[in-house]
Design a protein around this motif. Structure first.
Motif, PDB file in Angstrom:
ATOM      1  N   TYR A 199     -52.478  14.280   0.613  1.00 11.69           N
ATOM      2  CA  TYR A 199     -51.342  13.766   0.808  1.00 11.69           C
ATOM      3  C   TYR A 199     -50.232  14.302   0.047  1.00 11.69           C
ATOM      4  O   TYR A 199     -49.128  14.457   0.401  1.00 11.69           O
TER       5      TYR A 199
ATOM      6  N   PHE B 223     -47.202  15.617   2.311  1.00  9.08           N
ATOM      7  CA  PHE B 223     -46.199  14.608   2.226  1.00  9.08           C
ATOM      8  C   PHE B 223     -45.068  14.784   1.032  1.00  9.08           C
ATOM      9  O   PHE B 223     -43.884  14.090   1.029  1.00  9.08           O
ATOM     10  N   THR B 224     -45.330  15.769   0.191  1.00  6.82           N
ATOM     11  CA  THR B 224     -44.399  16.084  -0.966  1.00  6.82           C
ATOM     12  C   THR B 224     -44.018  17.701  -0.870  1.00  6.82           C
ATOM     13  O   THR B 224     -44.551  18.294  -0.003  1.00  6.82           O
TER      14      THR B 224
ATOM     15  N   VAL C 105     -42.570  10.306  -1.967  1.00 10.44           N
ATOM     16  CA  VAL C 105     -42.687   9.940  -0.584  1.00 10.44           C
ATOM     17  C   VAL C 105     -41.487   8.682  -0.778  1.00 10.44           C
ATOM     18  O   VAL C 105     -40.541   8.963   0.166  1.00 10.44           O
TER      19      VAL C 105
END
Length: 480
Positions: free
Chosen positions: A320, A324-325, A356
């Motif tokens: 993740y 997502f970063t 996020v």
């Protein structure tokens, strides 16, 4: 800084007409100048594949051989569509937006297409039954909410994450209703339908799975791939768009767009798919047990979004962080090494949640999430005092919010009874005496205790009352 308040520039150049469309290229720049230089990163596709943001490409051979050279030559235009079937996007949609942000950071121009028209048709991809029909008014309201979220995320990325020394591409948020509203059904089918073949359309996975279902597939749903293909064509003609991003379940629609453009114009275009992100339990990310984690603060607070990522299982965090970063992969590896050395600190989880939340809600949203975390889990009275009415209501979403006039001599039992937190009579009195009542994280067992400012009433005029383990009440005291 809202996107709508940013400086916008529009440059239009006319070309030869093509059917009903004027072949014009329009660029709407948000907060940055239009640059004609080559993209900053020649390794964009490799990087996105390595991070897991991209999964497949279409047509596969052409995309592998030609697309990298195309992206290195001059800035390209990339689009991704979002049908406004709800009044907010959710975490499952975030990766598509992040994909656009990566392309924009590399100097390419991006289009976020809102399906104000196609939402009324309904995409059958990944669905076991037909979507409930939405009225035009509902779709318009949903479109406004999604537009605001997308613009906010693009602004947060530009201000908080992008290296200002590198040129950004342009960004434009469009609504496909703007070009379908002038079409009549006979004209549309006469001009577009002749390029589609029934055999090919019937072979799509989304169609086949629905045809085998008990409910089958309506003609309305069956035509969805025609409209999405035409969207790609329209954006290709007007904005020079040659690349479409979509989820893996959109591959059939991407193919339809590619084939339609090739037949009409002879031009090569490309489709790139984004993986479906699932939890360790196999559920769609952000939709576990049917409770979606939304990107709109009205539906999911910054605190709730922060906690959602903070609570992800250890096995998911590294993936993740890459998805997502915008942290460099080397920094992700360092974070994971630190976490392995000291798991109890949960450094990787905290960084994931912070990055996020900051992207979706900005610095203020992240600060709000941290205040709420301190107030709820660390029993911080200082955090409670710093919280606004809105934050308290977000934190205790199900808790009654009551405004009361503060009369001289108001006692603990008076406050509890006024908000109906305890029953009348001796039972309510006994509950306080037995220690079932907490005020601002401190147990209060004296029913006749007069409320004391800065102890029972915080400096912001609020009182957080808890009865038992989970029954919260928020009191806003008003002066007489």
């Amino acid at each position: 800084m809202a996107v709508s308040m940013l400086r916008m520039r529009c440059c239009v150049s006319r070309h030869a007409s093509c059917s009903r469309l004027k072949r014009a290229r329009t660029f709407l720049t948000v907060g940055s100048k239009f640059y004609c230089s080559a993209p900053a990163s020649s390794e964009l596709l490799f990087s996105l594949h390595k991070r897991g943001v991209l999964k497949d490409s279409f047509p596969e051979k052409a995309a592998q051989d030609q697309l990298p050279r195309l992206l290195q030559s001059v800035p390209q235009t990339v689009y991704c569509g979002f049908d406004p079937t709800a009044d907010s996007l959710h975490v499952g949609n975030l990766l598509a937006i992040i994909g656009l942000l990566h392309f924009r950071s590399a100097g390419h121009h991006v289009l976020a297409l809102l399906g104000g028209a196609t939402a009324q048709i309904g995409d059958p991809s990944g669905k076991t039954s037909e979507r409930e029909r939405l009225s035009a008014d509902v779709v318009e309201e949903n479109t406004r909410g999604i537009r605001e979220s997308i613009q906010r995320i693009f602004t947060n990325h530009e201000v908080l994450f992008h290296d200002s020394s590198r040129p950004l591409g342009t960004v434009n948020v469009l609504n496909n209703r703007s070009w379908y509203k002038s079409w009549g059904v006979v004209d549309f089918l006469s001009e577009t339908g002749r390029y589609f073949r029934m055999g090919t359309m019937l072979s799509r996975h989304s169609v086949q799975s629905r045809l085998r279902s008990a409910d089958g597939m309506s003609l309305t749903e069956f035509t969805y791939q025609v409209f999405q293909a035409y969207d790609f064509y329209h954006l290709n003609q007007i904005y020079g768009c040659r690349i479409q991003l979509g989820g893996t379940d959109q591959l059939g629609n991407l193919m339809s767009g590619h084939e339609y453009i090739r037949k009409v114009t002879g031009e090569e275009v490309y489709g790139l798919t984004i993986p479906l992100v699932t939890s360790s339990a196999g559920d769609k990310l952000g939709k576990t047990a049917g409770n979606a984690v939304w990107l709109s603060r009205d539906k999911t607070s910054p605190f709730e979004l922060y906690q959602f990522f903070l609570r992800q299982p250890d096995a998911s965090v590294e993936g993740y962080l890459k998805l997502f970063t915008f942290l460099p992969l080397a920094e992700v590896e360092r974070l994971m090494e630190q976490q392995r050395e000291n798991p109890s600190k949960r450094l990787a989880h905290k960084r994931l949640a912070a990055e996020v939340t900051k992207l979706v809600h900005g610095k203020e949203g992240l600060e709000s999430a941290k205040r709420c975390t301190d107030a709820l889990y660390h029993s911080s009275v200082q955090a409670l005092e710093q919280m606004s009415d809105e934050e308290l209501q977000e934190l205790f979403r199900e808790a009654p919010f009551c405004e009361l006039f503060l009369e001289p001599g108001t006692t603990v039992i008076d406050a509890c009874r006024k908000v109906r937190a305890i029953p009348d009579g001796p039972r309510g009195y006994q509950m306080i005496s037995d220690g079932a009542v907490w005020i601002n994280h401190k147990r209060e067992d004296k029913p006749q205790q007069v409320l004391i400012p800065k102890l029972h009433i915080l400096s912001n005029g609020l009182t957080l009352l808890r009865v038992g383990k989970k029954n919260f009440y928020i009191i806003k005291w008003l002066s007489l």
